[in-house]
Motif scaffolding. Structure first.
Motif, PDB file in Angstrom:
ATOM      1  N   ILE A   7      13.671  15.508 -23.963  1.00 10.68           N
ATOM      2  CA  ILE A   7      14.347  14.342 -23.704  1.00 10.68           C
ATOM      3  C   ILE A   7      13.548  13.249 -22.988  1.00 10.68           C
ATOM      4  CG2 ILE A   7      16.424  13.062 -22.695  1.00 10.68           C
ATOM      5  CD1 ILE A   7      17.429  15.069 -24.719  1.00 10.68           C
ATOM      6  N   CYS A   8      13.516  11.945 -23.704  1.00 13.45           N
ATOM      7  CA  CYS A   8      12.479  11.031 -23.030  1.00 13.45           C
ATOM      8  C   CYS A   8      13.476  10.352 -21.671  1.00 13.45           C
ATOM      9  CB  CYS A   8      12.235   9.925 -24.255  1.00 13.45           C
ATOM     10  SG  CYS A   8      11.192   8.393 -23.578  1.00 13.45           S
ATOM     11  N   VAL A   9      12.782  10.531 -20.527  1.00 14.75           N
ATOM     12  CA  VAL A   9      13.184  10.111 -19.364  1.00 14.75           C
ATOM     13  C   VAL A   9      12.643   8.734 -18.756  1.00 14.75           C
ATOM     14  CG1 VAL A   9      14.062  12.165 -18.810  1.00 14.75           C
ATOM     15  CG2 VAL A   9      12.001  11.716 -18.155  1.00 14.75           C
ATOM     16  N   ALA A  10      11.446   8.525 -19.394  1.00 15.60           N
ATOM     17  CA  ALA A  10      10.572   7.089 -18.826  1.00 15.60           C
ATOM     18  C   ALA A  10       9.566   6.798 -19.862  1.00 15.60           C
ATOM     19  CB  ALA A  10       9.869   7.802 -17.513  1.00 15.60           C
ATOM     20  N   ARG A  11       9.186   5.406 -19.536  1.00 12.84           N
ATOM     21  CA  ARG A  11       7.838   5.041 -20.021  1.00 12.84           C
ATOM     22  C   ARG A  11       6.926   4.476 -19.082  1.00 12.84           C
ATOM     23  NH1 ARG A  11       6.916   0.296 -21.711  1.00 12.84           N
ATOM     24  NH2 ARG A  11       9.010  -0.267 -21.598  1.00 12.84           N
ATOM     25  N   ILE A  12       5.742   4.763 -19.401  1.00 12.62           N
ATOM     26  CA  ILE A  12       4.789   4.241 -18.388  1.00 12.62           C
ATOM     27  C   ILE A  12       4.338   2.909 -18.920  1.00 12.62           C
ATOM     28  CG2 ILE A  12       2.211   4.464 -17.560  1.00 12.62           C
ATOM     29  CD1 ILE A  12       2.677   7.434 -17.952  1.00 12.62           C
ATOM     30  N   TRP A  25       9.173   2.525 -16.402  1.00 11.12           N
ATOM     31  CA  TRP A  25      10.636   2.222 -16.698  1.00 11.12           C
ATOM     32  C   TRP A  25      11.126   3.573 -17.315  1.00 11.12           C
ATOM     33  CZ3 TRP A  25       7.093  -1.481 -17.319  1.00 11.12           C
ATOM     34  CH2 TRP A  25       7.597  -2.841 -17.174  1.00 11.12           C
ATOM     35  N   THR A  26      12.403   3.948 -16.224  1.00 13.96           N
ATOM     36  CA  THR A  26      13.173   4.802 -16.515  1.00 13.96           C
ATOM     37  C   THR A  26      14.238   4.813 -17.310  1.00 13.96           C
ATOM     38  OG1 THR A  26      14.325   4.758 -14.550  1.00 13.96           O
ATOM     39  CG2 THR A  26      12.129   5.770 -14.207  1.00 13.96           C
ATOM     40  N   PHE A  27      14.701   6.028 -17.982  1.00 12.33           N
ATOM     41  CA  PHE A  27      15.945   5.824 -18.923  1.00 12.33           C
ATOM     42  C   PHE A  27      17.029   6.977 -18.310  1.00 12.33           C
ATOM     43  CE2 PHE A  27      12.245   5.513 -21.570  1.00 12.33           C
ATOM     44  CZ  PHE A  27      12.353   4.111 -21.579  1.00 12.33           C
ATOM     45  N   THR A  42       4.085  14.459 -22.325  1.00 11.12           N
ATOM     46  CA  THR A  42       4.225  13.650 -23.582  1.00 11.12           C
ATOM     47  C   THR A  42       5.017  14.596 -24.544  1.00 11.12           C
ATOM     48  OG1 THR A  42       2.241  14.588 -24.258  1.00 11.12           O
ATOM     49  CG2 THR A  42       1.832  12.529 -23.307  1.00 11.12           C
ATOM     50  N   LYS A  43       5.741  13.895 -25.501  1.00 11.18           N
ATOM     51  CA  LYS A  43       6.592  14.531 -26.496  1.00 11.18           C
ATOM     52  C   LYS A  43       5.865  15.834 -27.118  1.00 11.18           C
ATOM     53  CE  LYS A  43       9.877  13.620 -30.185  1.00 11.18           C
ATOM     54  NZ  LYS A  43      10.558  12.562 -30.880  1.00 11.18           N
ATOM     55  N   ASP A  44       4.675  15.822 -27.353  1.00 14.97           N
ATOM     56  CA  ASP A  44       4.030  16.981 -27.884  1.00 14.97           C
ATOM     57  C   ASP A  44       3.705  18.086 -27.042  1.00 14.97           C
ATOM     58  OD1 ASP A  44       1.746  15.838 -26.946  1.00 14.97           O
ATOM     59  OD2 ASP A  44       0.694  15.358 -28.594  1.00 14.97           O
ATOM     60  N   GLY A  45       3.850  17.605 -25.708  1.00 14.48           N
ATOM     61  CA  GLY A  45       3.756  18.639 -24.762  1.00 14.48           C
ATOM     62  C   GLY A  45       2.232  18.649 -24.191  1.00 14.48           C
ATOM     63  N   ALA A  46       1.309  17.885 -24.907  1.00 15.09           N
ATOM     64  CA  ALA A  46      -0.178  17.909 -24.783  1.00 15.09           C
ATOM     65  C   ALA A  46      -0.800  17.645 -23.417  1.00 15.09           C
ATOM     66  CB  ALA A  46      -1.074  17.077 -25.836  1.00 15.09           C
ATOM     67  N   ARG A  47       0.038  16.514 -22.906  1.00 14.81           N
ATOM     68  CA  ARG A  47      -0.314  16.043 -21.410  1.00 14.81           C
ATOM     69  C   ARG A  47       0.906  16.102 -20.524  1.00 14.81           C
ATOM     70  NH1 ARG A  47      -3.158  10.237 -21.902  1.00 14.81           N
ATOM     71  NH2 ARG A  47      -3.821  10.839 -19.693  1.00 14.81           N
ATOM     72  N   GLN A  48       0.446  16.339 -19.141  1.00 11.07           N
ATOM     73  CA  GLN A  48       1.502  16.550 -18.390  1.00 11.07           C
ATOM     74  C   GLN A  48       1.199  15.391 -17.156  1.00 11.07           C
ATOM     75  OE1 GLN A  48       2.606  20.637 -17.483  1.00 11.07           O
ATOM     76  NE2 GLN A  48       2.037  20.375 -15.302  1.00 11.07           N
ATOM     77  N   ASN A  78      -0.741   3.178 -20.607  1.00  9.77           N
ATOM     78  CA  ASN A  78       0.265   2.050 -20.786  1.00  9.77           C
ATOM     79  C   ASN A  78       1.013   2.431 -22.250  1.00  9.77           C
ATOM     80  OD1 ASN A  78       1.736  -0.216 -21.114  1.00  9.77           O
ATOM     81  ND2 ASN A  78       0.302  -1.653 -21.159  1.00  9.77           N
ATOM     82  N   GLY A  79       2.375   2.680 -22.277  1.00  6.62           N
ATOM     83  CA  GLY A  79       3.071   2.799 -23.426  1.00  6.62           C
ATOM     84  C   GLY A  79       3.453   4.326 -23.672  1.00  6.62           C
ATOM     85  N   ILE A  80       3.185   5.061 -22.969  1.00  9.05           N
ATOM     86  CA  ILE A  80       3.076   6.671 -22.929  1.00  9.05           C
ATOM     87  C   ILE A  80       4.636   6.883 -22.444  1.00  9.05           C
ATOM     88  CG2 ILE A  80       2.579   9.080 -22.136  1.00  9.05           C
ATOM     89  CD1 ILE A  80      -0.257   8.196 -22.026  1.00  9.05           C
ATOM     90  N   GLU A  81       5.228   7.499 -23.237  1.00 16.70           N
ATOM     91  CA  GLU A  81       6.611   8.099 -22.938  1.00 16.70           C
ATOM     92  C   GLU A  81       6.685   9.424 -22.475  1.00 16.70           C
ATOM     93  OE1 GLU A  81       8.722   7.910 -26.760  1.00 16.70           O
ATOM     94  OE2 GLU A  81       9.448   5.751 -26.421  1.00 16.70           O
ATOM     95  N   LEU A  82       7.523   9.763 -21.285  1.00 13.54           N
ATOM     96  CA  LEU A  82       7.353  10.817 -20.592  1.00 13.54           C
ATOM     97  C   LEU A  82       8.901  11.654 -21.022  1.00 13.54           C
ATOM     98  CD1 LEU A  82       5.957   9.476 -17.229  1.00 13.54           C
ATOM     99  CD2 LEU A  82       4.704  10.795 -19.256  1.00 13.54           C
ATOM    100  N   TYR A  83       8.698  13.066 -21.055  1.00 11.59           N
ATOM    101  CA  TYR A  83       9.937  13.687 -21.610  1.00 11.59           C
ATOM    102  C   TYR A  83      10.109  15.085 -20.586  1.00 11.59           C
ATOM    103  CZ  TYR A  83       9.439  11.454 -26.047  1.00 11.59           C
ATOM    104  OH  TYR A  83       9.632  10.448 -27.231  1.00 11.59           O
TER     105      TYR A  83
END
Length: 175
Positions: A7-12, A25-27, A42-48, A78-83
């Motif tokens: 689940i996307c909870v924020a965007r940098i 920005w949080t959701f 990240t959505k693919d789990g590659a970055r934390q 900038n623009g990375i979505e966090l899950y």
């Protein structure tokens, strides 16, 4: 058993200052809740990323992320979505839904006639709007209210839509 999508909870957003802080920005219902979910990926789990500190600003948070210490590093995010994993979110109350649960549901009329699929839930400041994509043609944007969406049946994978008879501003006789 299927694994629930993250689940996307924020965007940098843009960098804030020179010490690596970012606009975030949080959701989530409580914007500061992102500090308590643990590492965000990240959505693919590659970055934390781990939120070390956050404070509320006008319409976002200003956050520092572990390992990000310079403006240049912050600008690259900038623009990375966090899950987060779905099981880290609190259970919903009756008649409450996560937007992610609604995306992809079939949209049908009360008579069971297909209208399309839910492709998004928007909120432009005046309340939630459900976007339905029909099999052909333009998508419909409808108020996500009990009057227009009287039934959300996650188990059956559908929402029931009561189409309004007219939409404000529609006047077929106007030239």
């Amino acid at each position: 058993m299927t694994v629930a999508a993250p689940i996307c909870v924020a965007r940098i957003g843009a960098a804030h200052g020179v010490r690596g802080a970012v606009k975030l920005w949080t959701f989530t219902e409580d914007p500061l809740a992102v500090k308590h979910y643990g590492p965000l990926t990240t959505k693919d789990g590659a970055r934390q990323f781990e939120v070390m500190h956050a404070r509320e600003a006008k319409d976002h948070l200003v956050a520092t992320l572990k390992g990000i210490a310079t403006r240049d590093e912050a600008e690259r995010l900038n623009g990375i979505e966090l899950y987060i994993a779905r099981d880290k979110l609190p259970k919903t109350d009756e008649d409450e839904y996560y937007h992610a649960d609604l995306i992809g549901l079939a949209a049908v009329t009360a008579a069971g006639e297909p209208l399309g699929r839910v492709i998004a839930i928007h909120n432009f400041g005046a309340g939630d709007i459900i976007e339905i994509a029909p099999p052909q043609g333009a998508s419909m944007l409808l108020p996500f209210t009990n009057a227009v969406v009287p039934t959300v049946d996650l188990a059956a994978g559908r929402v029931v839509i009561e189409l309004p008879e007219e939409v404000d501003g529609d006047d077929p006789t106007a030239a």
